[in-house]
Design a protein around this motif. Structure first.
Motif, PDB file in Angstrom:
ATOM      1  N   LEU A 134     -10.628  -3.863 -18.738  1.00  0.00           N
ATOM      2  CA  LEU A 134      -9.618  -4.617 -19.466  1.00  0.00           C
ATOM      3  C   LEU A 134      -8.296  -4.678 -18.700  1.00  0.00           C
ATOM      4  O   LEU A 134      -7.623  -5.707 -18.680  1.00  0.00           O
ATOM      5  CB  LEU A 134      -9.413  -3.992 -20.846  1.00  0.00           C
ATOM      6  N   ILE A 135      -7.920  -3.560 -18.046  1.00  0.00           N
ATOM      7  CA  ILE A 135      -6.694  -3.552 -17.237  1.00  0.00           C
ATOM      8  C   ILE A 135      -6.838  -4.514 -16.064  1.00  0.00           C
ATOM      9  O   ILE A 135      -5.914  -5.272 -15.735  1.00  0.00           O
ATOM     10  CB  ILE A 135      -6.379  -2.126 -16.751  1.00  0.00           C
ATOM     11  N   ALA A 136      -8.019  -4.485 -15.421  1.00  0.00           N
ATOM     12  CA  ALA A 136      -8.254  -5.386 -14.292  1.00  0.00           C
ATOM     13  C   ALA A 136      -8.162  -6.839 -14.730  1.00  0.00           C
ATOM     14  O   ALA A 136      -7.592  -7.682 -14.030  1.00  0.00           O
ATOM     15  CB  ALA A 136      -9.621  -5.096 -13.672  1.00  0.00           C
ATOM     16  N   ARG A 137      -8.694  -7.141 -15.903  1.00  0.00           N
ATOM     17  CA  ARG A 137      -8.648  -8.511 -16.418  1.00  0.00           C
ATOM     18  C   ARG A 137      -7.209  -8.929 -16.729  1.00  0.00           C
ATOM     19  O   ARG A 137      -6.791 -10.047 -16.419  1.00  0.00           O
ATOM     20  CB  ARG A 137      -9.507  -8.615 -17.674  1.00  0.00           C
ATOM     21  N   ALA A 138      -6.451  -7.984 -17.332  1.00  0.00           N
ATOM     22  CA  ALA A 138      -5.055  -8.291 -17.641  1.00  0.00           C
ATOM     23  C   ALA A 138      -4.246  -8.511 -16.374  1.00  0.00           C
ATOM     24  O   ALA A 138      -3.393  -9.402 -16.304  1.00  0.00           O
ATOM     25  CB  ALA A 138      -4.456  -7.148 -18.467  1.00  0.00           C
ATOM     26  N   ALA A 139      -4.512  -7.704 -15.336  1.00  0.00           N
ATOM     27  CA  ALA A 139      -3.801  -7.861 -14.066  1.00  0.00           C
ATOM     28  C   ALA A 139      -4.122  -9.206 -13.426  1.00  0.00           C
ATOM     29  O   ALA A 139      -3.246  -9.874 -12.867  1.00  0.00           O
ATOM     30  CB  ALA A 139      -4.179  -6.718 -13.117  1.00  0.00           C
ATOM     31  N   ALA A 140      -5.389  -9.616 -13.510  1.00  0.00           N
ATOM     32  CA  ALA A 140      -5.787 -10.911 -12.935  1.00  0.00           C
ATOM     33  C   ALA A 140      -5.110 -12.058 -13.661  1.00  0.00           C
ATOM     34  O   ALA A 140      -4.699 -13.046 -13.032  1.00  0.00           O
ATOM     35  CB  ALA A 140      -7.301 -11.051 -13.003  1.00  0.00           C
ATOM     36  N   ASP A 141      -4.964 -11.932 -14.973  1.00  0.00           N
ATOM     37  CA  ASP A 141      -4.313 -12.986 -15.746  1.00  0.00           C
ATOM     38  C   ASP A 141      -2.847 -13.146 -15.385  1.00  0.00           C
ATOM     39  O   ASP A 141      -2.285 -14.236 -15.481  1.00  0.00           O
ATOM     40  CB  ASP A 141      -4.427 -12.681 -17.250  1.00  0.00           C
ATOM     41  N   ARG A 142      -2.246 -12.031 -14.948  1.00  0.00           N
ATOM     42  CA  ARG A 142      -0.800 -12.068 -14.621  1.00  0.00           C
ATOM     43  C   ARG A 142      -0.550 -12.339 -13.127  1.00  0.00           C
ATOM     44  O   ARG A 142       0.586 -12.451 -12.714  1.00  0.00           O
ATOM     45  CB  ARG A 142      -0.151 -10.736 -14.985  1.00  0.00           C
ATOM     46  N   GLY A 198       3.938  -3.425 -22.456  1.00  0.00           N
ATOM     47  CA  GLY A 198       3.612  -4.836 -22.365  1.00  0.00           C
ATOM     48  C   GLY A 198       2.578  -5.159 -21.305  1.00  0.00           C
ATOM     49  O   GLY A 198       2.460  -6.302 -20.868  1.00  0.00           O
ATOM     50  N   LEU A 199       1.787  -4.140 -20.885  1.00  0.00           N
ATOM     51  CA  LEU A 199       0.809  -4.337 -19.820  1.00  0.00           C
ATOM     52  C   LEU A 199      -0.573  -4.702 -20.338  1.00  0.00           C
ATOM     53  O   LEU A 199      -1.424  -5.155 -19.582  1.00  0.00           O
ATOM     54  CB  LEU A 199       0.716  -3.065 -18.972  1.00  0.00           C
ATOM     55  N   TYR A 200      -0.777  -4.472 -21.643  1.00  0.00           N
ATOM     56  CA  TYR A 200      -2.102  -4.728 -22.192  1.00  0.00           C
ATOM     57  C   TYR A 200      -1.967  -4.872 -23.697  1.00  0.00           C
ATOM     58  O   TYR A 200      -1.375  -4.026 -24.357  1.00  0.00           O
ATOM     59  CB  TYR A 200      -3.043  -3.576 -21.825  1.00  0.00           C
ATOM     60  N   ASP A 201      -2.498  -5.958 -24.251  1.00  0.00           N
ATOM     61  CA  ASP A 201      -2.318  -6.188 -25.677  1.00  0.00           C
ATOM     62  C   ASP A 201      -3.638  -6.335 -26.432  1.00  0.00           C
ATOM     63  O   ASP A 201      -3.673  -6.835 -27.544  1.00  0.00           O
ATOM     64  CB  ASP A 201      -1.441  -7.423 -25.912  1.00  0.00           C
ATOM     65  N   GLY A 202      -4.736  -5.867 -25.841  1.00  0.00           N
ATOM     66  CA  GLY A 202      -6.023  -5.918 -26.532  1.00  0.00           C
ATOM     67  C   GLY A 202      -6.211  -4.734 -27.449  1.00  0.00           C
ATOM     68  O   GLY A 202      -5.326  -3.892 -27.629  1.00  0.00           O
ATOM     69  N   GLY A 203      -7.395  -4.640 -28.063  1.00  0.00           N
ATOM     70  CA  GLY A 203      -7.709  -3.523 -28.940  1.00  0.00           C
ATOM     71  C   GLY A 203      -7.982  -2.257 -28.155  1.00  0.00           C
ATOM     72  O   GLY A 203      -8.164  -2.290 -26.930  1.00  0.00           O
ATOM     73  N   PRO A 204      -8.031  -1.112 -28.837  1.00  0.00           N
ATOM     74  CA  PRO A 204      -8.220   0.163 -28.144  1.00  0.00           C
ATOM     75  C   PRO A 204      -9.607   0.270 -27.519  1.00  0.00           C
ATOM     76  O   PRO A 204     -10.614   0.029 -28.193  1.00  0.00           O
ATOM     77  CB  PRO A 204      -8.036   1.196 -29.263  1.00  0.00           C
ATOM     78  N   PRO A 205      -9.705   0.621 -26.227  1.00  0.00           N
ATOM     79  CA  PRO A 205     -10.997   0.769 -25.567  1.00  0.00           C
ATOM     80  C   PRO A 205     -11.654   2.092 -25.968  1.00  0.00           C
ATOM     81  O   PRO A 205     -10.978   3.054 -26.327  1.00  0.00           O
ATOM     82  CB  PRO A 205     -10.636   0.759 -24.081  1.00  0.00           C
TER      83      PRO A 205
END
Length: 285
Positions: free
Chosen positions: A272-280, A256-263
């Protein structure tokens, strides 16, 4: 609309020992796309490549290059090979002359070009492949990776429109693979279409626009990398694993740490991980 670079229609080929290397292969390679062929040893990849510039001739079926059927008269083959260059897996099959400069100049000289034109082409090819400082070195003193670059330079000096590379990453260390990836990207930006075979799924996933999987002389699957590598059954059938980035993406999704498409690249995954972390990240106010 541009004609496909290659069209194969029901191509079959048998070796003298009776091995059926290609079994009714029908395939189109779109113009301008970076294409990676995957498959186990004996799948038919190398045999297919030898058909694309006329080294081998199909027993049945036909091959078209940009809408024109390939003909096998000497002059027509010479014209095809001037446009479609092939780099073999084993550079010792291709690198044959004493010194680097001599070897790379062999092809352009046989085109009947003027000495200044030959010199200009060789100099450009050696600079592109990072071999300029080795131009006077004897080929037999080079490392395996350096010989592979000499073979690549020899094809580049012919100014092809399409380059076909059979297992270009074989026996290269990770640093050499990264350098090769950068070189192929540069050639692609210059307008040279690249078609290659590889066992390296990570390389193919990060690099290719289109992936073709071969098995037992047939095309088993083809498509966008994200579609081909999502087909677990196909991958198991040909003993291929999913790319490392794909597996990391799957684990992040499960957690549940990242729900985007495959990089496609490490850099893309990190962003993408950095962006997801910032959102949370919790906010205070």
């Amino acid at each position: 609309m541009d004609k496909p670079t290659f069209e194969l229609e029901g191509v079959e080929y048998n070796y003298e020992d009776g091995t059926q290397a290609l079994q009714g292969v029908s395939l189109g390679i779109e113009r301008g796309k970076k294409v990676a062929f995957l498959g186990s040893n004996g799948a038919g990849k190398s045999t297919l490549f030898l058909h694309l510039n006329g080294i081998l001739r199909p027993f049945r079926g036909r091959i078209l290059f940009r809408g024109q059927e390939v003909r096998y008269a000497r002059k027509e083959l010479a014209r095809l090979r001037a446009k479609v260059g092939i780099v073999f897996q084993n550079p010792d099959r291709q690198v044959v002359i004493g010194h680097v400069w001599e070897d790379v100049s062999f092809g352009p000289m046989n085109l009947g070009l003027s000495p200044p034109e030959v010199e200009a082409r060789v100099e450009e090819a050696l600079n592109i492949t990072g071999l300029w400082d080795l131009r006077d070195k004897a080929v037999h003193l080079l490392s395996y990776g350096q010989k592979k670059r000499v073979a690549l330079a020899g094809v580049l000096a012919m100014k092809p429109e399409v380059m076909i590379l059979d297992e270009p990453t074989a026996s290269l260390d990770p640093g050499q693979v990264h350098a090769l990836l950068e070189l192929l990207e540069r050639l692609h930006r210059q307008g040279i279409q690249i078609v290659l075979s590889t066992h390296d799924v990570d390389f193919a996933y990060a690099w290719a626009d289109w992936v073709v999987i071969m098995h037992a002389g047939r095309v088993l699957a083809e498509g966008l990398p994200k579609d081909v590598f999502s087909d677990t059954d196909i991958l198991k059938r040909v003993s291929l694993t999913k790319p490392v980035l794909w597996r990391v993406w799957e684990e992040l999704n499960k957690a549940g740490l990242y729900d985007g498409g495959p990089p496609r690249t490490v850099e893309e995954l990190s962003a993408l991980i950095a962006r997801a972390a910032a959102d949370r990240r919790p906010t205070f106010g």
